[in-house]
Design an enzyme around this catalytic site. Structure first.
Site, PDB file in Angstrom:
ATOM      1  N   HIS A  32      33.176   7.194  11.214  1.00  0.00           N
ATOM      2  CA  HIS A  32      32.812   5.939  10.660  1.00  0.00           C
ATOM      3  C   HIS A  32      33.497   5.528   9.172  1.00  0.00           C
ATOM      4  O   HIS A  32      32.860   6.029   8.195  1.00  0.00           O
ATOM      5  CB  HIS A  32      31.317   5.656  10.211  1.00  0.00           C
ATOM      6  CG  HIS A  32      30.531   5.529  11.607  1.00  0.00           C
ATOM      7  ND1 HIS A  32      30.118   4.353  12.217  1.00  0.00           N
ATOM      8  CD2 HIS A  32      29.848   6.724  12.305  1.00  0.00           C
ATOM      9  CE1 HIS A  32      29.426   4.575  13.262  1.00  0.00           C
ATOM     10  NE2 HIS A  32      29.273   6.004  13.341  1.00  0.00           N
ATOM     11  N   CYS A  54      33.526   4.703  16.646  1.00  0.00           N
ATOM     12  CA  CYS A  54      32.663   5.716  17.210  1.00  0.00           C
ATOM     13  C   CYS A  54      32.266   5.262  18.545  1.00  0.00           C
ATOM     14  O   CYS A  54      33.014   5.337  19.592  1.00  0.00           O
ATOM     15  CB  CYS A  54      31.207   5.749  16.188  1.00  0.00           C
ATOM     16  SG  CYS A  54      30.266   6.981  16.804  1.00  0.00           S
ATOM     17  N   GLU A  63      34.077   3.018   7.962  1.00  0.00           N
ATOM     18  CA  GLU A  63      33.572   1.972   6.885  1.00  0.00           C
ATOM     19  C   GLU A  63      32.732   2.458   5.925  1.00  0.00           C
ATOM     20  O   GLU A  63      32.492   1.833   4.693  1.00  0.00           O
ATOM     21  CB  GLU A  63      32.819   0.918   7.754  1.00  0.00           C
ATOM     22  CG  GLU A  63      31.525   1.296   8.334  1.00  0.00           C
ATOM     23  CD  GLU A  63      31.495   2.122   9.777  1.00  0.00           C
ATOM     24  OE1 GLU A  63      32.590   2.586   9.917  1.00  0.00           O
ATOM     25  OE2 GLU A  63      30.752   2.137  10.462  1.00  0.00           O
ATOM     26  N   ILE A  68       0.864  -1.231   0.015  1.00  0.00           N
ATOM     27  CA  ILE A  68      -0.107  -0.060   0.068  1.00  0.00           C
ATOM     28  C   ILE A  68       0.749   1.385  -0.131  1.00  0.00           C
ATOM     29  O   ILE A  68       0.835   2.077  -0.954  1.00  0.00           O
ATOM     30  CB  ILE A  68      -0.836  -0.001   1.111  1.00  0.00           C
ATOM     31  CG1 ILE A  68      -1.998  -0.959   0.783  1.00  0.00           C
ATOM     32  CG2 ILE A  68      -1.586   1.418   1.641  1.00  0.00           C
ATOM     33  CD1 ILE A  68      -2.915  -1.191   2.081  1.00  0.00           C
ATOM     34  N   LYS A 108       5.380 -18.534 -11.918  1.00  0.00           N
ATOM     35  CA  LYS A 108       4.041 -18.119 -11.648  1.00  0.00           C
ATOM     36  C   LYS A 108       4.134 -16.962 -10.820  1.00  0.00           C
ATOM     37  O   LYS A 108       3.592 -15.830 -11.211  1.00  0.00           O
ATOM     38  CB  LYS A 108       3.082 -19.170 -11.195  1.00  0.00           C
ATOM     39  CG  LYS A 108       1.730 -18.723 -11.082  1.00  0.00           C
ATOM     40  CD  LYS A 108       1.013 -18.719 -12.334  1.00  0.00           C
ATOM     41  CE  LYS A 108       0.567 -20.114 -12.769  1.00  0.00           C
ATOM     42  NZ  LYS A 108       0.212 -20.124 -14.190  1.00  0.00           N
TER      43      LYS A 108
HETATM   44  N1  GLN Z   1      25.925   6.369  20.991  1.00  0.00           N
HETATM   45  C1  GLN Z   1      27.222   7.074  20.754  1.00  0.00           C
HETATM   46  C2  GLN Z   1      26.932   8.569  20.666  1.00  0.00           C
HETATM   47  O1  GLN Z   1      25.901   8.920  20.202  1.00  0.00           O
HETATM   48  C3  GLN Z   1      27.953   6.412  19.595  1.00  0.00           C
HETATM   49  C4  GLN Z   1      27.219   6.593  18.287  1.00  0.00           C
HETATM   50  C5  GLN Z   1      27.746   5.615  17.118  1.00  0.00           C
HETATM   51  O2  GLN Z   1      28.328   4.774  17.538  1.00  0.00           O
HETATM   52  N2  GLN Z   1      27.475   5.975  15.957  1.00  0.00           N
HETATM   53  O3  GLN Z   1      27.905   9.411  20.579  1.00  0.00           O
END
Ligand code: GLN
Length: 541
Positions: free
Chosen positions: A513, A379, A515, A147, A188
């Site tokens: 990050h 992080c 990655e 939907i 199908k």
């Molecule tokens: N929770 C942590 C923060 O807000 C780390 C966040 C995360 O790892 N992306 O700073």
């Protein structure tokens, strides 16, 4: 002239539509075309930022700070093109924009309706923010028949009409299930889902048929006949050993040829050399290492999609297979870490939120630090590494994070003020949760002589962030005396971006990050270096 390829999915979800779009993008790029990849998500959240990773997998963050669907990660990894806020939209965002316009009085008294106002807003999004691309590959989330998806399907139908077949093409991804009792691939469900699409006014030009075994010629003709698609445009998409082989198999199955034929384009055959090289390296490793990923959402691989890929890229760079041991951190709150970590060559604590499992992550850090196993904290994984080292090396008893409530020694605390592109951002503990983190690419300066400087071989880096808390700079001197140094900082020298433990073979925590920016043909230097350290560790034991 920009052409639009709309990608819909039928039969079931999780068919790999995003990967399919990304792989087609890679092949068209290899033919010399310039492109963008976009995703329209029919759910009602404004973005996936507030969703649990168990609902929706990883939240992929773009350079410009958008919290988006993980398919954008596939798009970037396969094409190397940085995605933006304008590459992902949801029903929630479309409606909130339309309602905001209505409140401003911009519709001059009209009754606001799904058709034309919502569909117009969707079309505006699809056509907007382009820059001379040859192609826009636009994936519609969900499955035909949902939907929530209807306004999106209607909008792309209208675009097909308005722009004409010379500028639009519809590709439908379906499943051919194998029924063992009959010994056959069944067509199908595909017929039914194409009928559903046709009922919405869309005739697919190409069918990408997912199957776990080759599609017999007779079945291919049958699909063509019943679905009103040319036989050559029924493309079998078989399961492969590595996702990076998909561009090669699509090309071999004739997908890009069908696209070029549809639009009347002639080019040289694509040069897929780099995909052959990547798959060759991945499938013929010269050794292997095992990395433990200690996190909270280890039950769902999609929750750490980019991370898993980046570790694979680190393996590709070093000619080794990277085996991943996904470990739920809460285990270490009940059991000794040795049982699980004794035989691994590296330990990684990824991004995360909330207190649950955090002490287990701290236990994993302690194991890595004391046993001198390569440690990579991303992080939350950096924040927990600092808490661990503060408690056990610097002697700061009661060290913790204010993310879990008041604490005596807030070595990780709420970030209330920071600068981005000359603008000061303010937050408090009462701010909304959606879209209010420190998000997107920020510059960081690396200290000369540090491990991280050696790894990047650069003074200044740009990496993507998504966090609300930060390592508290007030503790810098006390931590430094204990050998935990801040080797990367924000340009104003205030926010810690990278921490290292000097007396350790490889112990790096990053607030960002990395990655998200790793690619199979351009592995991220931190992952390349981490895997190299894991190889060295494997040699030592
Ligand atoms: N929770 C942590 C923060 O807000 C780390 C966040 C995360 O790892 N992306 O700073």
């Amino acid at each position: 002239m920009t052409r639009f390829i709309f990608i819909t999915g039928g039969v079931v979800s999780s068919l790999g539509k995003g990967l399919g779009a990304a792989a087609l993008g890679a092949v068209l790029q290899a033919r010399g075309f310039k492109l963008r990849l976009r995703k329209l998500d029919p759910y009602i959240n404004v973005d996936p930022g507030t969703m649990s990773p168990y609902q929706h997998g990883e939240v992929y963050v773009t350079d410009d700070g958008a919290e988006t669907d993980l398919d954008l990660g596939h798009y970037e990894r396969f094409t190397g093109i940085s995605t933006r806020q304008s590459d992902n939209v949801t029903t929630g965002r479309i409606y909130s924009d339309v309602i905001a316009r209505e409140r401003r009085g911009s519709y001059l008294g009209a009754t606001i309706q799904v058709i034309p106002h919502i569909t117009d807003a969707i079309k505006e999004f699809v056509l907007g923010d382009l820059n001379g691309e040859d192609f826009v590959l636009c994936e519609i989330g969900g499955t035909i028949g949902d939907i929530e998806g209807l306004p999106f399907i209607e909008a792309i139908r209208q675009l097909g009409n308005e722009l004409g077949p010379e500028r639009t093409m519809f590709m439908h991804v379906t499943l051919l299930p194998y029924i063992p009792a009959a010994g056959e691939l069944k067509t199908k469900p595909t017929q039914h889902s194409v009928k559903e699409l046709q009922g919405a006014g869309i005739q697919p030009d190409v069918l990408l048929c997912r199957a776990d075994r080759p599609l017999p010629e007779g079945e291919r003709r049958k699909i063509a006949l019943f679905c009103n698609v040319r036989r050559e445009a029924v493309i079998p998409a078989l399961d492969v050993d590595t996702i990076y082989r998909v561009p090669i198999t699509y090309h071999d199955a004739g997908l890009d040829e069908q696209v070029c034929r549809h639009f009347g384009l002639e080019t040289q055959p694509p040069d897929l050399g780099r995909w052959h090289e990547v798959t060759e390296r991945q499938t013929k490793p010269e050794g292997e290492v095992t990395i433990a990923v200690v996190g909270k959402y280890t039950g769902l691989r999609d929750a750490y999609k980019s991370l898993g890929e980046a570790l694979t890229h680190g393996g590709i760079a070093n000619h080794v297979r990277v085996n991943l041991d996904w470990i739920d951190s809460e285990i270490f709150e009940r059991e000794d870490a040795v049982t699980y970590l004794d035989s691994v060559n590296g330990i990684l604590v990824p991004g995360g939120f909330g207190e649950r499992g955090s002490e287990g992550k701290i236990a994993a850090v302690q194991f890595a630090r004391e046993r001198r196993v390569p440690y990579f904290g991303i992080c939350f994984g950096m924040q927990m590494a600092v808490v661990e080292a503060a408690r056990h090396v610097a002697g700061i008893n009661g060290a913790g994070s204010t993310e879990f409530g008041e604490c005596a020694e807030p070595v990780v605390g709420l970030m209330t003020e920071w600068e981005h592109d000359g603008i000061v951002e303010h937050r408090s503990k009462d701010s909304d949760l959606g879209g209010t983190m420190r998000l997107g690419a920020y510059e960081a300066h690396l200290a000369h002589g540090s491990l991280v400087h050696e790894i990047y071989d650069q003074d200044v880096i740009h990496e993507r962030h998504r966090h609300r808390y930060e390592v508290n700079p007030i503790y810098e001197d006390r931590l430094a005396k204990a050998g935990i140094v801040f080797s990367g900082k924000s340009p104003d020298g205030i926010l810690p971006e990278v921490v290292e433990i000097l007396d350790h073979p490889w112990f790096v925590g990053v607030q960002f990050h990395p990655e998200l920016k790793s690619r199979p043909f351009a592995p991220h230097p931190l992952f390349t270096s981490f895997i190299r350290a894991a190889i060295d560790q494997a040699r030592l034991v």
